[in-house]
Design a protein around this motif. Sequence first.
Motif, PDB file in Angstrom:
ATOM      1  N   GLY A  28       0.491  -1.265  -0.525  1.00 57.06           N
ATOM      2  CA  GLY A  28       0.384  -0.036  -0.169  1.00 57.06           C
ATOM      3  C   GLY A  28       0.818   1.225  -0.171  1.00 57.06           C
ATOM      4  O   GLY A  28       0.533   2.076  -0.398  1.00 57.06           O
ATOM      5  N   ASP A  29       1.972   1.362   0.034  1.00 58.38           N
ATOM      6  CA  ASP A  29       3.085   2.476   0.678  1.00 58.38           C
ATOM      7  C   ASP A  29       4.137   2.499  -0.485  1.00 58.38           C
ATOM      8  O   ASP A  29       4.985   3.212   0.109  1.00 58.38           O
ATOM      9  CB  ASP A  29       3.546   2.823   2.227  1.00 58.38           C
ATOM     10  N   ALA A  30       3.881   1.585  -1.726  1.00 60.31           N
ATOM     11  CA  ALA A  30       4.937   1.440  -2.687  1.00 60.31           C
ATOM     12  C   ALA A  30       4.644   2.494  -3.024  1.00 60.31           C
ATOM     13  O   ALA A  30       3.746   3.484  -3.190  1.00 60.31           O
ATOM     14  CB  ALA A  30       4.777   0.110  -3.352  1.00 60.31           C
ATOM     15  N   SER A  31       6.529   2.358  -3.391  1.00 54.38           N
ATOM     16  CA  SER A  31       6.590   3.872  -4.245  1.00 54.38           C
ATOM     17  C   SER A  31       6.265   3.898  -5.600  1.00 54.38           C
ATOM     18  O   SER A  31       6.212   2.287  -6.270  1.00 54.38           O
ATOM     19  CB  SER A  31       8.663   3.991  -4.098  1.00 54.38           C
ATOM     20  N   ASP A  32       6.344   4.840  -6.902  1.00 54.84           N
ATOM     21  CA  ASP A  32       6.342   4.959  -7.156  1.00 54.84           C
ATOM     22  C   ASP A  32       7.011   4.133  -8.772  1.00 54.84           C
ATOM     23  O   ASP A  32       6.887   3.320  -9.546  1.00 54.84           O
ATOM     24  CB  ASP A  32       6.145   6.464  -8.453  1.00 54.84           C
ATOM     25  N   ALA A  33       8.164   4.271  -8.283  1.00 49.54           N
ATOM     26  CA  ALA A  33       9.835   3.415  -8.750  1.00 49.54           C
ATOM     27  C   ALA A  33       8.752   1.210  -8.881  1.00 49.54           C
ATOM     28  O   ALA A  33       8.628   1.311 -10.189  1.00 49.54           O
ATOM     29  CB  ALA A  33      10.205   3.314  -8.197  1.00 49.54           C
ATOM     30  N   GLU A  34       8.219   1.046  -7.693  1.00 47.44           N
ATOM     31  CA  GLU A  34       8.079   0.029  -7.677  1.00 47.44           C
ATOM     32  C   GLU A  34       6.259  -0.742  -7.943  1.00 47.44           C
ATOM     33  O   GLU A  34       6.001  -1.604  -8.770  1.00 47.44           O
ATOM     34  CB  GLU A  34       7.727  -0.447  -6.064  1.00 47.44           C
ATOM     35  N   LEU A  35       5.259   0.587  -8.441  1.00 45.88           N
ATOM     36  CA  LEU A  35       4.624   0.557  -8.563  1.00 45.88           C
ATOM     37  C   LEU A  35       4.766   0.331 -10.164  1.00 45.88           C
ATOM     38  O   LEU A  35       4.397  -0.745 -10.444  1.00 45.88           O
ATOM     39  CB  LEU A  35       3.799   1.105  -8.732  1.00 45.88           C
ATOM     40  N   ALA A  36       5.642   1.247 -10.264  1.00 42.98           N
ATOM     41  CA  ALA A  36       6.189   0.760 -12.014  1.00 42.98           C
ATOM     42  C   ALA A  36       6.566  -0.618 -12.803  1.00 42.98           C
ATOM     43  O   ALA A  36       6.531  -1.428 -13.631  1.00 42.98           O
ATOM     44  CB  ALA A  36       6.472   1.577 -12.967  1.00 42.98           C
ATOM     45  N   ARG A  37       7.488  -0.793 -11.825  1.00 42.68           N
ATOM     46  CA  ARG A  37       7.831  -2.420 -11.794  1.00 42.68           C
ATOM     47  C   ARG A  37       6.764  -3.504 -11.913  1.00 42.68           C
ATOM     48  O   ARG A  37       6.632  -3.790 -12.481  1.00 42.68           O
ATOM     49  CB  ARG A  37       9.361  -2.656 -11.015  1.00 42.68           C
ATOM     50  N   ALA A  38       5.847  -3.250 -10.944  1.00 39.48           N
ATOM     51  CA  ALA A  38       4.667  -4.184 -11.065  1.00 39.48           C
ATOM     52  C   ALA A  38       4.285  -3.978 -12.255  1.00 39.48           C
ATOM     53  O   ALA A  38       4.049  -5.211 -12.589  1.00 39.48           O
ATOM     54  CB  ALA A  38       3.543  -4.159  -9.554  1.00 39.48           C
ATOM     55  N   LEU A  39       4.001  -3.175 -12.665  1.00 39.48           N
ATOM     56  CA  LEU A  39       3.303  -2.473 -14.211  1.00 39.48           C
ATOM     57  C   LEU A  39       4.134  -3.823 -15.530  1.00 39.48           C
ATOM     58  O   LEU A  39       3.387  -4.096 -16.259  1.00 39.48           O
ATOM     59  CB  LEU A  39       2.754  -1.407 -14.084  1.00 39.48           C
ATOM     60  N   GLU A  40       5.439  -3.278 -15.270  1.00 34.51           N
ATOM     61  CA  GLU A  40       6.140  -3.632 -15.999  1.00 34.51           C
ATOM     62  C   GLU A  40       6.122  -5.266 -16.044  1.00 34.51           C
ATOM     63  O   GLU A  40       6.001  -5.960 -17.547  1.00 34.51           O
ATOM     64  CB  GLU A  40       7.653  -2.629 -16.479  1.00 34.51           C
ATOM     65  N   SER A  41       6.639  -5.677 -15.151  1.00 34.53           N
ATOM     66  CA  SER A  41       6.317  -7.033 -14.688  1.00 34.53           C
ATOM     67  C   SER A  41       5.258  -7.329 -15.976  1.00 34.53           C
ATOM     68  O   SER A  41       5.235  -8.825 -16.429  1.00 34.53           O
ATOM     69  CB  SER A  41       6.249  -7.767 -13.459  1.00 34.53           C
ATOM     70  N   VAL A  42       4.038  -7.809 -15.736  1.00 39.89           N
ATOM     71  CA  VAL A  42       2.320  -7.831 -16.223  1.00 39.89           C
ATOM     72  C   VAL A  42       2.887  -7.397 -17.843  1.00 39.89           C
ATOM     73  O   VAL A  42       2.401  -8.310 -18.797  1.00 39.89           O
ATOM     74  CB  VAL A  42       1.908  -7.283 -15.212  1.00 39.89           C
ATOM     75  N   ILE A  43       3.137  -6.451 -18.337  1.00 42.82           N
ATOM     76  CA  ILE A  43       2.997  -5.919 -19.441  1.00 42.82           C
ATOM     77  C   ILE A  43       4.188  -6.604 -20.353  1.00 42.82           C
ATOM     78  O   ILE A  43       3.963  -7.326 -21.507  1.00 42.82           O
ATOM     79  CB  ILE A  43       3.682  -4.329 -19.650  1.00 42.82           C
ATOM     80  N   ASP A  44       5.044  -7.227 -19.407  1.00 40.60           N
ATOM     81  CA  ASP A  44       6.445  -7.097 -20.594  1.00 40.60           C
ATOM     82  C   ASP A  44       6.466  -8.878 -20.348  1.00 40.60           C
ATOM     83  O   ASP A  44       7.385  -9.528 -20.887  1.00 40.60           O
ATOM     84  CB  ASP A  44       7.792  -8.030 -19.425  1.00 40.60           C
TER      85      ASP A  44
END
Length: 93
Positions: A28-44
């Motif tokens: 819940g307190d993830a940084s923007d970078a952590e959220l971006a990594r999660a998004l990228e892991s799904v996209i990729d």
Amino acid sequence: MAAGLPIVATDAGGVRDLVGDAGAIVAGDASDAELARALESVIDDPPRRAAMAAKGRERVAPWEWDAQAEALERELFGGATGERPRCPGAETS
């Protein structure tokens, strides 16, 4: 999930229970970078993305309007016989 899309969400409230294995959950307190990594892991990862989307559709299917309407109709009218009750004196067709 109802739209057949994979989910990336933060771990807030009951989100983890709702999403289950149909998505990626970040703190819940993830940084923007952590959220971006999660998004990228799904996209990729197309196979993972497709699996998450399918699981999401399965998870929400019982709550779609048609399923809810059918369940309500069975509960209200189906009873043990599956027949709709009739008002006394109502014409039968």
